[in-house]
Design a protein around this motif. Structure first.
Motif, PDB file in Angstrom:
ATOM      1  N   LYS A 187       9.428  56.577-104.947  1.00 35.66           N
ATOM      2  CA  LYS A 187       8.056  56.379-104.496  1.00 35.66           C
ATOM      3  C   LYS A 187       7.430  57.703-104.083  1.00 35.66           C
ATOM      4  CE  LYS A 187       8.158  51.584-102.874  1.00 35.66           C
ATOM      5  NZ  LYS A 187       7.977  50.677-101.720  1.00 35.66           N
ATOM      6  N   SER A 188       8.199  58.519-103.377  1.00 37.67           N
ATOM      7  CA  SER A 188       7.707  59.825-102.955  1.00 37.67           C
ATOM      8  C   SER A 188       7.352  60.675-104.161  1.00 37.67           C
ATOM      9  CB  SER A 188       8.762  60.541-102.099  1.00 37.67           C
ATOM     10  OG  SER A 188       9.060  59.829-100.934  1.00 37.67           O
ATOM     11  N   PHE A 189       8.215  60.657-105.161  1.00 40.44           N
ATOM     12  CA  PHE A 189       7.981  61.440-106.370  1.00 40.44           C
ATOM     13  C   PHE A 189       6.732  60.961-107.099  1.00 40.44           C
ATOM     14  CE2 PHE A 189       8.535  62.230-110.925  1.00 40.44           C
ATOM     15  CZ  PHE A 189       8.766  63.593-110.929  1.00 40.44           C
ATOM     16  N   ASN A 190       6.566  59.646-107.205  1.00 38.82           N
ATOM     17  CA  ASN A 190       5.397  59.095-107.902  1.00 38.82           C
ATOM     18  C   ASN A 190       4.096  59.458-107.204  1.00 38.82           C
ATOM     19  OD1 ASN A 190       7.011  57.934-109.871  1.00 38.82           O
ATOM     20  ND2 ASN A 190       7.109  55.941-108.870  1.00 38.82           N
ATOM     21  N   TYR A 191       4.088  59.388-105.862  1.00 43.56           N
ATOM     22  CA  TYR A 191       2.895  59.799-105.117  1.00 43.56           C
ATOM     23  C   TYR A 191       2.620  61.289-105.311  1.00 43.56           C
ATOM     24  CZ  TYR A 191       2.221  55.420-102.526  1.00 43.56           C
ATOM     25  OH  TYR A 191       1.953  54.126-102.181  1.00 43.56           O
ATOM     26  N   TRP A 192       3.683  62.069-105.320  1.00 48.80           N
ATOM     27  CA  TRP A 192       3.569  63.523-105.475  1.00 48.80           C
ATOM     28  C   TRP A 192       2.979  63.875-106.839  1.00 48.80           C
ATOM     29  CZ3 TRP A 192       8.073  67.086-107.086  1.00 48.80           C
ATOM     30  CH2 TRP A 192       7.686  68.428-106.992  1.00 48.80           C
ATOM     31  N   GLN A 193       3.430  63.155-107.863  1.00 50.38           N
ATOM     32  CA  GLN A 193       2.942  63.413-109.212  1.00 50.38           C
ATOM     33  C   GLN A 193       1.559  62.829-109.453  1.00 50.38           C
ATOM     34  OE1 GLN A 193       4.695  65.339-111.754  1.00 50.38           O
ATOM     35  NE2 GLN A 193       5.520  65.889-109.748  1.00 50.38           N
ATOM     36  N   GLY A 194       1.165  61.892-108.610  1.00 48.63           N
ATOM     37  CA  GLY A 194      -0.146  61.263-108.740  1.00 48.63           C
ATOM     38  C   GLY A 194      -1.165  61.890-107.814  1.00 48.63           C
ATOM     39  N   ASP A 195      -1.958  61.032-107.189  1.00 47.09           N
ATOM     40  CA  ASP A 195      -3.021  61.505-106.293  1.00 47.09           C
ATOM     41  C   ASP A 195      -2.589  61.548-104.833  1.00 47.09           C
ATOM     42  OD1 ASP A 195      -4.774  61.700-108.453  1.00 47.09           O
ATOM     43  OD2 ASP A 195      -5.362  59.584-108.287  1.00 47.09           O
ATOM     44  N   GLY A 196      -1.325  61.285-104.590  1.00 45.34           N
ATOM     45  CA  GLY A 196      -0.855  61.247-103.210  1.00 45.34           C
ATOM     46  C   GLY A 196      -1.140  59.908-102.572  1.00 45.34           C
ATOM     47  N   LEU A 197      -0.660  59.717-101.360  1.00 44.93           N
ATOM     48  CA  LEU A 197      -0.878  58.472-100.626  1.00 44.93           C
ATOM     49  C   LEU A 197      -2.157  58.597 -99.807  1.00 44.93           C
ATOM     50  CD1 LEU A 197       0.155  55.684 -99.656  1.00 44.93           C
ATOM     51  CD2 LEU A 197       1.381  56.902 -97.832  1.00 44.93           C
ATOM     52  N   ASN A 198      -3.129  57.758-100.106  1.00 45.13           N
ATOM     53  CA  ASN A 198      -4.406  57.792 -99.399  1.00 45.13           C
ATOM     54  C   ASN A 198      -4.473  56.658 -98.389  1.00 45.13           C
ATOM     55  OD1 ASN A 198      -5.539  59.998-100.963  1.00 45.13           O
ATOM     56  ND2 ASN A 198      -5.674  58.557-102.673  1.00 45.13           N
ATOM     57  N   VAL A 199      -4.568  57.000 -97.124  1.00 43.30           N
ATOM     58  CA  VAL A 199      -4.655  56.005 -96.059  1.00 43.30           C
ATOM     59  C   VAL A 199      -5.791  56.382 -95.120  1.00 43.30           C
ATOM     60  CG1 VAL A 199      -2.239  55.279 -96.097  1.00 43.30           C
ATOM     61  CG2 VAL A 199      -2.892  57.288 -94.770  1.00 43.30           C
ATOM     62  N   SER A 200      -6.301  55.382 -94.416  1.00 40.44           N
ATOM     63  CA  SER A 200      -7.402  55.646 -93.481  1.00 40.44           C
ATOM     64  C   SER A 200      -7.407  54.573 -92.395  1.00 40.44           C
ATOM     65  CB  SER A 200      -8.750  55.655 -94.217  1.00 40.44           C
ATOM     66  OG  SER A 200      -8.987  54.397 -94.843  1.00 40.44           O
ATOM     67  N   GLY A 201      -8.246  54.780 -91.383  1.00 39.81           N
ATOM     68  CA  GLY A 201      -8.390  53.792 -90.319  1.00 39.81           C
ATOM     69  C   GLY A 201      -7.094  53.573 -89.572  1.00 39.81           C
ATOM     70  N   VAL A 202      -6.795  52.323 -89.228  1.00 44.74           N
ATOM     71  CA  VAL A 202      -5.599  52.008 -88.447  1.00 44.74           C
ATOM     72  C   VAL A 202      -4.314  52.264 -89.228  1.00 44.74           C
ATOM     73  CG1 VAL A 202      -6.727  50.300 -86.973  1.00 44.74           C
ATOM     74  CG2 VAL A 202      -5.747  49.583 -89.162  1.00 44.74           C
ATOM     75  N   TYR A 203      -4.428  52.476 -90.532  1.00 38.59           N
ATOM     76  CA  TYR A 203      -3.243  52.726 -91.347  1.00 38.59           C
ATOM     77  C   TYR A 203      -2.950  54.215 -91.491  1.00 38.59           C
ATOM     78  CZ  TYR A 203      -4.054  47.839 -92.340  1.00 38.59           C
ATOM     79  OH  TYR A 203      -4.254  46.491 -92.194  1.00 38.59           O
ATOM     80  N   SER A 204      -3.661  55.017 -90.721  1.00 43.39           N
ATOM     81  CA  SER A 204      -3.507  56.462 -90.764  1.00 43.39           C
ATOM     82  C   SER A 204      -2.932  56.984 -89.453  1.00 43.39           C
ATOM     83  CB  SER A 204      -4.871  57.117 -91.034  1.00 43.39           C
ATOM     84  OG  SER A 204      -4.864  58.482 -90.720  1.00 43.39           O
ATOM     85  N   LEU A 205      -2.201  58.067 -89.522  1.00 44.42           N
ATOM     86  CA  LEU A 205      -1.643  58.692 -88.323  1.00 44.42           C
ATOM     87  C   LEU A 205      -2.746  59.191 -87.396  1.00 44.42           C
ATOM     88  CD1 LEU A 205       0.923  59.599 -86.830  1.00 44.42           C
ATOM     89  CD2 LEU A 205       0.827  61.738 -88.125  1.00 44.42           C
ATOM     90  N   GLN A 206      -3.925  59.446 -87.949  1.00 43.52           N
ATOM     91  CA  GLN A 206      -5.047  59.905 -87.131  1.00 43.52           C
ATOM     92  C   GLN A 206      -5.525  58.837 -86.142  1.00 43.52           C
ATOM     93  OE1 GLN A 206      -4.762  61.154 -90.440  1.00 43.52           O
ATOM     94  NE2 GLN A 206      -4.075  62.913 -89.250  1.00 43.52           N
ATOM     95  N   SER A 207      -5.024  57.624 -86.303  1.00 47.98           N
ATOM     96  CA  SER A 207      -5.381  56.551 -85.384  1.00 47.98           C
ATOM     97  C   SER A 207      -4.588  56.624 -84.082  1.00 47.98           C
ATOM     98  CB  SER A 207      -5.118  55.185 -86.039  1.00 47.98           C
ATOM     99  OG  SER A 207      -5.925  55.023 -87.186  1.00 47.98           O
ATOM    100  N   TYR A 208      -3.645  57.573 -83.998  1.00 44.00           N
ATOM    101  CA  TYR A 208      -2.763  57.699 -82.841  1.00 44.00           C
ATOM    102  C   TYR A 208      -2.920  59.074 -82.198  1.00 44.00           C
ATOM    103  CZ  TYR A 208      -0.505  53.694 -85.062  1.00 44.00           C
ATOM    104  OH  TYR A 208      -0.251  52.471 -85.641  1.00 44.00           O
TER     105      TYR A 208
END
Length: 310
Positions: free
Chosen positions: A154-175
């Motif tokens: 999964k890490s490799f696929n995200y790396w080769q793609g557009d990366g993991l896009n998260v926002s809002g409460v599903y993001s580390l920035q929410s903490y």
């Protein structure tokens, strides 16, 4: 001697083959909400004694305001809690790393099994913090090892793609730096009215008498014994539910509390009947508070805990 050299060479090559993808693939989950367990641990391990640590799952993460709890108790507070899929044993083992005489542990009880662990989920939370792998309970270590190739894929696929896009409460920035959820959560997003159709997505809530899995019950009670030897007090609280989704009778709620008290060594300090919350306090799941709800639940938990604070 030649055979030993061959074996060592093979072993070295094997280590290189294994470590290359582990170390070479950039971390793809560093901005995900799962990663909040890292600042939670880093903050917690630097705390002194006379603190309160709250241990639980996502309902605790959404339903506790650490700033407010510190104001109410006059004590430093920490939270060790995230997705239920991590497994309670992981957070409890983590808590052992910095328990000191005079501390208080408050556990938000969740009826799991000793082996409960969403292995790939846990790996996305820990990432390359290899020092945190030591908190994985022996009962699930094999499962985590088995899941590692899938996690790397999964890490490799995200790396080769557009990366993991998260926002809002599903993001580390929410903490914040303590792993305490700070993002503003306003109105309830669960559809109204709470019909059977809605329940297919959001589930129903129950408080009914339970029989805790024997291995998990023994683990929890041994944890209480461990804390007692250190001079650390342990208490249990319960989770909460959206009232519209709740499906237990008053008698069942009392029976649920009594079933916990009969099986757990540490005291249950909360009444589950108080934890049926109206929609105005709930956010995006039947056991997730919005910001107003987190303050309400924090005050409620403080009132439960207040008689035990020295």
């Amino acid at each position: 001697m030649r055979n030993l050299i061959k074996f060592l060479s093979f072993f070295l090559v094997l280590i290189i083959i294994i470590l290359t993808p582990v170390l070479g693939i950039p971390d793809q989950f560093g901005n995900s909400y799962q990663r909040a367990i890292v600042p939670q641990y880093d903050f917690y391990k630097g705390m002194n004694n006379n603190k309160i640590v709250f241990v639980g799952n996502s309902s605790l993460s959404y339903g506790l305001d650490i700033n407010l709890m510190e104001q109410l108790t006059g004590k430093r507070c920490a939270i060790l809690g995230n997705h239920a899929g991590f497994g309670m044993t992981y957070f409890l083992e983590m808590s052992k790393s910095n328990l000191r005489k005079g501390d208080i542990v408050v556990i938000e009880f969740d009826n799991q099994k000793l082996e409960t662990c969403g292995t790939e989920l846990l790996l996305t939370g820990i990432g390359k913090r290899f020092d945190m792998y030591r908190f994985i309970h022996p009962a699930v270590r094999g499962k985590v090892i088995d899941a590692y190739p899938s996690y790397l894929k999964k890490s490799f696929n995200y790396w080769q793609g557009d990366g993991l896009n998260v926002s809002g409460v599903y993001s580390l920035q929410s903490y914040d730096y303590r792993g305490n959820m700070i993002v503003q959560r306003e109105n309830c997003t669960i559809p109204y009215p709470f019909t059977e159709n809605v329940a297919k997505t959001y589930n129903y809530g129950y408080f009914k008498p339970i029989q805790i899995e024997e291995e998990f019950k023994n683990y929890l009670n041994k944890y209480s014994d461990y804390c007692k030897k250190l001079g650390v007090d342990v208490y249990y609280t319960t989770t909460y539910f959206l009232d519209e989704a709740f499906r237990s009778t008053a008698e069942e709620i009392v029976a649920y509390d009594n079933s916990l008290k009969a099986q757990l060594k540490a005291p249950l300090i909360s009444n589950s009947e108080d934890h049926i919350f109206p929609r105005k306090y709930i956010y995006n799941a039947i056991s997730h508070c919005n910001s107003k709800g987190a303050q309400y639940r924090t005050k409620l938990l403080y009132e439960d805990l207040k008689p035990y604070i020295k």
